[in-house]
Design a protein around this motif. Structure first.
Motif, mmCIF file in Angstrom:
data_model
loop_
_atom_site.group_PDB
_atom_site.id
_atom_site.type_symbol
_atom_site.label_atom_id
_atom_site.label_comp_id
_atom_site.label_asym_id
_atom_site.label_seq_id
_atom_site.Cartn_x
_atom_site.Cartn_y
_atom_site.Cartn_z
ATOM 1 N N ALA A 171 0.841 -1.205 0.000
ATOM 2 C CA ALA A 171 0.000 0.000 0.000
ATOM 3 C C ALA A 171 0.874 1.252 0.000
ATOM 4 O O ALA A 171 0.553 2.243 -0.662
ATOM 5 N N HIS A 172 1.989 1.205 0.728
ATOM 6 C CA HIS A 172 2.895 2.346 0.801
ATOM 7 C C HIS A 172 3.463 2.692 -0.575
ATOM 8 O O HIS A 172 3.592 3.861 -0.939
ATOM 9 N N ARG A 173 3.789 1.672 -1.352
ATOM 10 C CA ARG A 173 4.328 1.907 -2.693
ATOM 11 C C ARG A 173 3.293 2.538 -3.627
ATOM 12 O O ARG A 173 3.644 3.239 -4.570
ATOM 13 N N GLU A 174 2.016 2.303 -3.353
ATOM 14 C CA GLU A 174 0.953 2.769 -4.236
ATOM 15 C C GLU A 174 0.453 4.181 -3.924
ATOM 16 O O GLU A 174 -0.107 4.831 -4.791
ATOM 17 N N VAL A 175 0.632 4.641 -2.689
ATOM 18 C CA VAL A 175 0.080 5.951 -2.324
ATOM 19 C C VAL A 175 0.871 7.063 -2.991
ATOM 20 O O VAL A 175 2.071 6.920 -3.271
ATOM 21 N N ARG A 176 0.183 8.158 -3.246
ATOM 22 C CA ARG A 176 0.814 9.306 -3.906
ATOM 23 C C ARG A 176 0.897 10.530 -2.998
ATOM 24 O O ARG A 176 1.549 11.503 -3.323
ATOM 25 N N GLU A 177 0.214 10.491 -1.881
ATOM 26 C CA GLU A 177 0.212 11.635 -0.970
ATOM 27 C C GLU A 177 1.082 11.337 0.247
ATOM 28 O O GLU A 177 1.000 10.260 0.828
ATOM 29 N N ILE A 178 1.876 12.311 0.626
ATOM 30 C CA ILE A 178 2.842 12.129 1.709
ATOM 31 C C ILE A 178 2.154 11.818 3.035
ATOM 32 O O ILE A 178 2.640 11.012 3.819
ATOM 33 N N ARG A 179 1.003 12.436 3.280
ATOM 34 C CA ARG A 179 0.335 12.184 4.571
ATOM 35 C C ARG A 179 -0.139 10.741 4.668
ATOM 36 O O ARG A 179 -0.139 10.158 5.749
ATOM 37 N N GLU A 180 -0.511 10.155 3.545
ATOM 38 C CA GLU A 180 -0.907 8.742 3.548
ATOM 39 C C GLU A 180 0.315 7.860 3.798
ATOM 40 O O GLU A 180 0.249 6.883 4.544
#
Length: 116
Positions: free
Chosen positions: A17-26
């Motif tokens: 999931a971390h590799r897929e997120v685009r927003e820093i807060r996520e």
């Protein structure tokens, strides 16, 4: 908070999931849960990620409650913008609003708000 260790499968899910997120807060939310899941303490995670310890606890609780989807769900609701408030006043009391603008009181209030 007790031991927050997570299984290898759950840690793998979080890394994916971390590799897929685009927003820093996520990404930071996921980082916090991964670090806790590896056995690190709340205070250590909070210090490393420059977060409040209660925020770290909240992220982990959200993950436990509903997985990655719940962790990444945005629950913040902002307040109305000043422009929207002005538009509502103008729509409901146009004459009073025009008189307020003509009076110049708004200029004093704006100057006081900005300068003092």
């Amino acid at each position: 908070m007790h031991d927050c260790r997570l299984s290898d499968e759950r840690l793998t899910e979080l890394r994916s999931a971390h590799r897929e997120v685009r927003e820093i807060r996520e990404a930071y939310r996921i980082n916090a849960v991964i670090l806790l899941g590896q056995g690190r303490g709340v205070k250590d995670v909070a210090d490393a990620l420059l977060m409040d310890p209660e925020t770290v606890r909240t992220y982990f609780k959200r993950y436990q409650k509903g997985g990655v989807d719940e962790l990444l769900r945005m629950s913040y609701v902002g307040s109305e913008t000043l422009l929207l408030i002005v538009a509502k006043v103008l729509a409901s009391q146009p004459r009073a609003f025009v008189m307020y603008l003509v009076s110049g009181i708004w200029k004093k209030r704006l100057i006081n708000a900005v300068c003092f």
